[in-house]
Design an enzyme around this catalytic site. Structure first.
Site: not given
Length: 252
Positions: A157, A192
């Site tokens: 990532y 989120t």
């Protein structure tokens, strides 16, 4: 006059979180919005929210790591709305926790493809469409971990987000004189649906919050507001940049 009246915007990963918020806010400011996501039910819900507030939007189902689906996404937008002016390439994936040695090759490839390759594919097809009407603005979703690093066990990532920043700068330099602006945004932690498993952990949340000197985490509106500015005429001289939006996280 609203800032994006008569503009056509693509927002990928718009089924939830930052992407959904950005799509709603672009539409609120007059844009016609293509809501792009893999999850049809959630993407359609984003469109319904926009329409209920008087905006204009369509849903396009697409996996933005797939070349033919990205090509179809852009051609569908141009066919429906006649042009493309703005793109917020927000879609991406997180990574299972593993250090560099333990990370599998399949997982590395999945993350790099879903995050970095997808940003390239989107721009590959978005830029020609934008050039047909004189230019446009693109914002790619990076991360504060695209300028730093972390020991949390997400090396692929981190690599993908560093790559997005470099790719965006190179593309901005290639097409700047043709009216294309390309920038990135690099948020720190924003609650989120995707990161709720981490932030909902009462043992981890206080540690993450303490890493933000401003004393709060970000919001989806914080990020959407910054993206809108980067895509507006107010930022007409802003290109090849990475806007770090992190509550002081990276200054330590």
């Amino acid at each position: 006059m609203k800032r994006f009246t008569d503009k056509v915007v693509i927002v990928t990963g718009a089924s939830s979180g930052i992407g959904r918020q950005a799509a709603i806010e672009f539409a609120r400011e007059g844009a016609k919005v293509a809501v792009v996501a893999r999850r049809e039910a959630e993407g359609t819900e984003t469109v319904e929210i926009i329409e209920q507030n008087g905006g204009t939007a369509i849903f396009i189902a697409a996996d933005v790591s797939n070349s033919s689906e990205v090509k179809n996404m852009v051609s569908s937008v141009v066919e429906q709305f006649g042009r493309l002016d703005i793109a917020f390439n927000n879609a991406g994936v997180a990574e299972g926790i593993a250090n560099t040695v333990d990370l599998s090759e399949d997982e590395f490839d999945r993350v790099i493809t879903s995050n970095l390759k997808s940003a390239w594919l989107c721009m590959k097809y978005q830029i020609p469409a934008m050039l047909q009407t004189g230019g446009g603005a693109i914002v790619n979703m990076a991360s504060v971990w695209g300028v730093l690093g972390t020991s949390m066990g997400v090396p692929a990532y981190v690599a993908s987000k560093h790559g997005i920043i470099g790719l965006s700068k190179a593309t901005a330099l290639e097409f700047g004189q043709q009216g294309i602006r390309v920038n990135c945004i690099s948020p720190a932690w924003v609650p989120t649906e995707a990161n709720s498993p981490v932030l909902d952990n009462p043992d981890i949340y206080p540690q993450i919050l303490a890493q933000h000197p401003i004393g709060t985490l970000g919001t989806t509106s914080n990020v959407a507001d910054a993206v809108k500015w980067m895509c507006s005429e107010e930022a007409s001289w802003y290109t090849a940049q990475n806007l770090i939006l992190d509550g002081g996280y990276s200054a330590q």
